[in-house]
Write an enzyme that holds these catalytic residues in place. Structure first.
Site, PDB file in Angstrom:
ATOM      1  N   CYS A   1      -4.748 -11.100  12.266  1.00  0.00           N
ATOM      2  CA  CYS A   1      -5.806 -10.445  11.449  1.00  0.00           C
ATOM      3  C   CYS A   1      -5.356 -10.662   9.964  1.00  0.00           C
ATOM      4  CB  CYS A   1      -6.318  -9.119  11.779  1.00  0.00           C
ATOM      5  SG  CYS A   1      -7.196  -9.343  13.250  1.00  0.00           S
TER       6      CYS A   1
ATOM      7  N   GLY B   1      21.568 -28.106   6.412  1.00  0.00           N
ATOM      8  CA  GLY B   1      20.308 -28.563   5.810  1.00  0.00           C
ATOM      9  C   GLY B   1      19.959 -29.932   6.267  1.00  0.00           C
TER      10      GLY B   1
END
Ligand SMILES: *Cc1c(COP(=O)(O)O)cnc(C)c1O
Length: 407
Positions: free
Chosen positions: A334, A224
């Site tokens: 798209c 992290g």
């Protein structure tokens, strides 16, 4: 950091000529340097780095990381296999699954891989099957909200990960019932964590729980660490984290009565900045409200901007001294596919090469064939030479597993 035109002396533009675009490029030296930085930051403790394979799982990258002296954390049996192919021994691999079938657990145990137990029912099943014969680790959910974004926070109270720290009595019951050999405790609170305090808070949860276990060999603080994505962005000060967490850890070990190992599972920190996605401008178009640059990639190759609202720096490699223009840089998929909004770039012409930075972590490993597009090749710069480590997909790859019915 200035925008590079070369990586280890290799011209990025020449890579476009040699391998085409879009293209993932990784700087092997940078990955090695990141491992060394972390090792130096935690030099005061017996450190083991377990690279989070899921960030970037090309076998050659895993080899680079092993060469630098780190082990691995895998989250699927397939990742375990990739790590074995990269030369890791079972003892260098930790398996941290999230809700997988017990068959997969047994397969990993059969390979000699340590399991990070992620639920109470799994502890039961593990105990019924193996008793105390197989050393294991327990993933604890410390109930800490941390990380850059809710989608990448994994240690808060409503997260699916780990066993709640509030259920510690039940964990201890299961351990006693099956005489489980628990050698490690683990937390992973999320991604993009900036602050040493978060690691310390997590550490305190681990330290307190650890006093209830007598056979521990390590405590695993997860990954992290945040890296810089924007110009002037801050990254986790790992030197400070290493000093503060290292101190607290050594103090704990004194209390525990034995020197344990400190494990870390960085993904992003090791590979994010080493990766570049090299793309080409297909379209430059002006609408009444904005200027768009359409490039030959999209969320199928780099989903982080759309999935996590992630910011990725990018620059025009072909026109470094151009007049500054604000663009929306968009992908060719798209649906809404925005890579960067209102971003100032050196003026872009059709055919210009753009470089998207911080593309090493969660780039290729999250890529798909959406829109029936092919995935790009991957090139590793190693010893000053570009090496193709994955070929560009072709149409055959796309239809390989389709069974075409006769009707
Ligand atoms: C994803 C993951 C990591 C790595 O997270 P980064 O933010 O890339 O450092 C570490 N440990 C586990 C268990 C993970 O699932």
């Amino acid at each position: 950091m200035p925008n590079p035109t070369h990586i280890q002396g290799v011209s990025i533009a020449s890579l476009a000529d040699e391998f085409g675009t879009p293209l993932y490029i990784y700087d092997g030296e940078k990955i090695t340097a990141q491992v060394k930085t972390l090792q130096a930051a935690f030099a005061a403790v017996p450190l083991k780095i377990k690279y989070a394979t899921k960030a970037l799982s090309n076998i050659n990258i895993l080899k680079v990381i092993r060469k630098a002296g780190a082990g691995v954390d895998a989250v699927s049996i397939e990742e375990v296999r990739l790590c074995m192919m990269a030369g890791y021994t079972p003892s260098e691999i930790m398996y941290t699954p999230s809700g997988v079938s017990f068959d997969e657990i047994q397969e990993a145990v059969g390979m000699g891989i340590m399991i990070n137990l992620d639920s109470l029912p799994l502890m039961e099943q593990f105990g019924q099957t193996y008793g105390g014969s197989i050393p294991a680790c327990i993933r604890i959910n410390p109930h800490i909200m941390a990380g850059g974004n809710i989608k990448i926070s994994t240690g808060h109270s409503e997260s699916k990960f780990g066993i709640s720290i509030e259920q510690l009595p039940l964990i201890l019951e299961a351990v006693a019932k099956y005489k489980l050999q628990i050698v490690g405790l683990h937390i992973h609170t999320g991604s993009d964590i900036l602050d040493a305090e978060v690691f310390l808070r997590g550490g305190n949860v681990l330290f307190e729980a650890a006093m209830q276990f007598s056979n521990l060999k390590f405590l695993d603080f997860g990954g992290g660490f945040k890296v810089a994505y924007k110009p002037n962005d801050v990254s986790t000060d790992v030197i400070e984290v290493g000093r503060k967490v290292g101190e607290a850890f050594q103090e704990f070990c004194k209390k525990y009565g034995r020197q344990l190992e400190l494990w870390l599972e960085p993904g992003k920190f090791l590979v994010s900045e080493a990766g570049y996605l090299l793309v080409k401008a297909n379209v430059v178009k002006q609408s009444p409200t904005a200027a768009f640059v359409g490039v030959d990639t999209g969320l199928n190759h780099l989903i982080r901007p759309m999935m996590y609202d992630a910011y990725h720096s990018l620059y025009n490699l072909s026109n470094p001294e151009g007049k500054k223009v604000k663009y929306n840089v968009v992908g060719y998929i798209c649906e809404t596919d925005t890579i960067a909004s209102h971003r100032e770039l050196d003026e872009v012409k059709i055919g210009d090469l753009l470089v998207i930075k911080n593309a090493g972590a969660y780039g290729y490993s999250m890529a798909s064939n959406y829109n029936s597009r092919l995935r790009p090749p991957e090139v590793l710069i190693w010893d000053g030479k570009p090496q193709l480590i994955r070929k560009r997909e072709d149409f055959e790859d796309l239809i390989r597993n389709q069974q075409i019915l006769e009707f």
